[in-house]
Design an enzyme around this catalytic site. Structure first.
Site, short mmCIF file in Angstrom:
data_model
loop_
_atom_site.label_atom_id
_atom_site.label_comp_id
_atom_site.label_asym_id
_atom_site.label_seq_id
_atom_site.Cartn_x
_atom_site.Cartn_y
_atom_site.Cartn_z
N ASP A 162 14.47 13.10 -33.16
CA ASP A 162 15.42 12.02 -33.33
C ASP A 162 16.03 11.89 -34.45
O ASP A 162 15.44 12.47 -35.42
CB ASP A 162 14.73 10.90 -32.71
CG ASP A 162 15.54 9.97 -31.82
OD1 ASP A 162 16.89 10.35 -31.84
OD2 ASP A 162 15.26 9.05 -30.90
N ASP A 217 22.92 7.86 -26.14
CA ASP A 217 22.01 7.64 -24.84
C ASP A 217 22.68 7.35 -23.61
O ASP A 217 23.77 6.68 -23.52
CB ASP A 217 20.92 6.76 -25.13
CG ASP A 217 19.98 6.85 -26.02
OD1 ASP A 217 20.18 7.87 -26.62
OD2 ASP A 217 19.15 6.05 -26.28
C1 GLA Z 1 16.82 7.60 -29.24
C2 GLA Z 1 17.21 8.99 -28.11
C3 GLA Z 1 16.55 8.42 -26.78
C4 GLA Z 1 14.88 8.05 -26.87
C5 GLA Z 1 15.05 7.04 -27.90
C6 GLA Z 1 13.58 6.51 -28.18
O1 GLA Z 1 17.75 6.67 -28.77
O2 GLA Z 1 18.21 9.36 -27.97
O3 GLA Z 1 16.59 9.45 -26.15
O4 GLA Z 1 14.44 9.22 -27.42
O5 GLA Z 1 15.60 7.08 -29.27
O6 GLA Z 1 13.55 5.26 -29.01
#
Ligand code: GLA
Length: 511
Positions: A162, A217
């Site tokens: 991430d 997301d």
């Molecule tokens: C980010 C990623 C998600 C998930 C979250 C976990 O938002 O894009 O897919 O892994 O972190 O906190």
């Protein structure tokens, strides 16, 4: 496929020296060329979309692993599974990443072994900054090399990294360092970059990883959102020129089968992901999946479009109001995939013409409906279809009546563990089976590189399966623990393309 602009001429001159992974930047070597991984889009399951952080723990991951097997998803190609930001490790005082035993009592290595024993591959999550997004876990900043060694010790096969808490970090330098650290750790793994499109990873990340998130997301945990999924589809669609075998645009984990979506919406989303050659990481609760969702996620004819060895990302070739016609998705046998997506709330009649898909209008084509599993033809000129509301029609067009499926591989285990019974030299043997859900008969897999002196590997065929027999001779070995990771290679016989390398672990304890 849309062609890269601007640098095309230059690219043609340099073609023997550089691979063009993107429209803008030459990539001297794809990461996938180094390890042979993810030559087709990775498939698996990740907890974030349904569960967020709670209740991610060992029990949940194990239950989902069992469900991947019992639902038939493993046989359909889904392999990677593990915790996302699941509070699974912390940094101990000595600086090492250490399992949070309260949530993962078997330890992260124990969970990995459990997953490997079930014919699945182990996915883990970390962050390129100082902390993971919710600050619940440490990031790798400043610990890149030791952390990647730890992930290798846990026998990780897929690492999502991430981009939270990275203030002041250069994105290309950071992910390049993480790539070096992964190579240095000696265990090949799929590198999944997760910067949500920040830094335009499609322009450079193919050299350091296998897939990169293109957008934010897809939903808040537990809240599937059709409109947000549609925005993601449109953003990802525009990037088709950057994807290819071993380097993929990732529009995020799927929401197929999550509460709030209709069967038609699930079918549409799955078809869109497959036409875009997107990674197929399911995000629904597999333990409570409806039969309709299970059938959508395991439709092998649609999965075959995603897993096509040419690795082309299809895109919209024509828009008629709320109806999009998707194409430019040539497949390994010369056929073409077509998707007609109706976003109207009423049925829509659509005509497609063969010349929109690279065939002449006069060609007599066979048309395979990938959801109805029916073939019609030969038909000349084109076809008129009625598409139900918020639904799709997905077709394969071919000059030939046969619609072969490319290889889609699964295995009954990825971990062979053997123990000698006495101090005398012994011969031990154990096998694993590779299953191919496609219809293309594969040549025998071949061992890549030298094996340790104590191991020999023999590969035989049984119907569509291949049996990998591991013979171990403990003669001359001192007491102790031995481990090796075996790599097998194969070539898809119709397209002649290298297939994703197949890795498994062999461990031996000598008394
Ligand atoms: C980010 C990623 C998600 C998930 C979250 C976990 O938002 O894009 O897919 O892994 O972190 O906190």
């Amino acid at each position: 496929m849309r062609k890269p602009t601007g640098t095309l001429v230059m690219g043609m001159l340099l073609v023997s020296i550089f691979m063009f992974a993107s429209g803008d930047q030459p990539v001297s070597k794809l990461r996938a060329h180094y390890d042979g991984l993810a030559m087709t889009p990775p498939m698996g399951w990740y907890p974030w979309n349904t569960f967020g952080q709670e209740p991610q723990n060992e029990k949940l991951i194990k239950e989902m692993a069992e469900a991947l097997v019992s639902s038939g998803m493993r046989e359909a190609g889904y392999a990677y599974i593990g915790p996302d930001e699941g509070i699974c490790f912390y940094r101990a005082e000595d600086g090492r990443l250490t399992t949070n035993l309260e949530r993962y009592p078997s330890g992260l290595r124990g969970l990995g072994d459990y997953i490997h024993q079930r014919g699945l591959k182990y996915a883990l999550y970390t962050d390129a900054g100082t902390l993971t997004c919710s600050k619940a876990m440490p990031g790798t900043k400043g610990h890149e090399f030791e952390d990647m060694r730890q992930f290798a010790e846990w026998r990780c096969d897929y690492l999502k990294i991430d981009w939270c808490h990275t203030k002041g970090q250069d994105i290309v330098q950071t992910y390049t360092l993480l790539d070096e650290a992964q190579r240095g750790a000696g265990r090949p793994l799929v590198h999944s970059l997760c910067s949500w499109g920040v830094g335009e990873p499609w322009k450079w990340a193919a050299a350091v990883g296998h897939l990169w998130r293109t957008t934010g997301d897809i939903c808040e945990p537990g809240k599937a959102d059709w409109n947000s999924a549609m925005e993601i589809v449109l953003a990802n669609e525009k990037l088709s020129e950057y994807a290819g075998a071993g380097h993929w645009n990732d529009p995020d984990m799927m929401i197929v089968g999550m509460p709030g979506l209709s069967e038609a919406q699930n079918r549409s989303l799955f078809s869109l992901w497959c036409l875009m050659a997107a990674p197929l990481i399911a995000g629904n609760d597999l333990r409570q999946m409806s039969e309709s969702t299970r059938q959508i996620l395991t439709n092998i004819e649609v999965i075959a479009i995603d897993q096509d060895p040419l690795g082309i990302q299809g895109h919209i070739i024509r828009q008629e109001g709320q109806v999009s016609i998707w194409g430019e998705k040539k497949l390994f046998d010369g056929s073409q995939a077509v998707l007609i997506f109706n976003q109207n709330n009423s049925p829509s009649q659509v005509t497609i013409n063969w010349d929109e898909f690279g065939f002449s209008r006069e060609a007599g084509l066979y048309v395979r409906d990938l959801w109805k599993h029916q073939t019609k033809g030969p038909i000349t000129q084109g076809l008129t279809v009625m598409v139900p509301p918020n639904d799709v029609i997905m077709l394969r067009l071919s000059r030939s009546k046969d619609f072969p499926l490319p290889p889609i591989i699964s295995a009954d285990t990825y971990l062979i563990s053997l123990r000698s019974k006495s101090s005398k030299p012994e011969k031990l043997s154990a096998s694993l089976t590779i299953h191919n859900a496609g219809t293309t008969d594969l040549p025998l897999w071949e061992v890549h590189g030298p094996l340790p002196s104590w191991l020999s590997v023999k590969i035989t065929k049984k119907g569509g399966n291949q049996i990998i027999t591991n013979q171990i001779n403990t003669a001359g070995l001192s007491p102790g623990y031995y481990h090796t990771t075996v790599r097998l290679d194969n070539t898809e016989p119709i397209s002649k393309r290298p297939m994703s390398a197949f890795y498994y672990d062999v461990e031996l304890e000598v008394k």
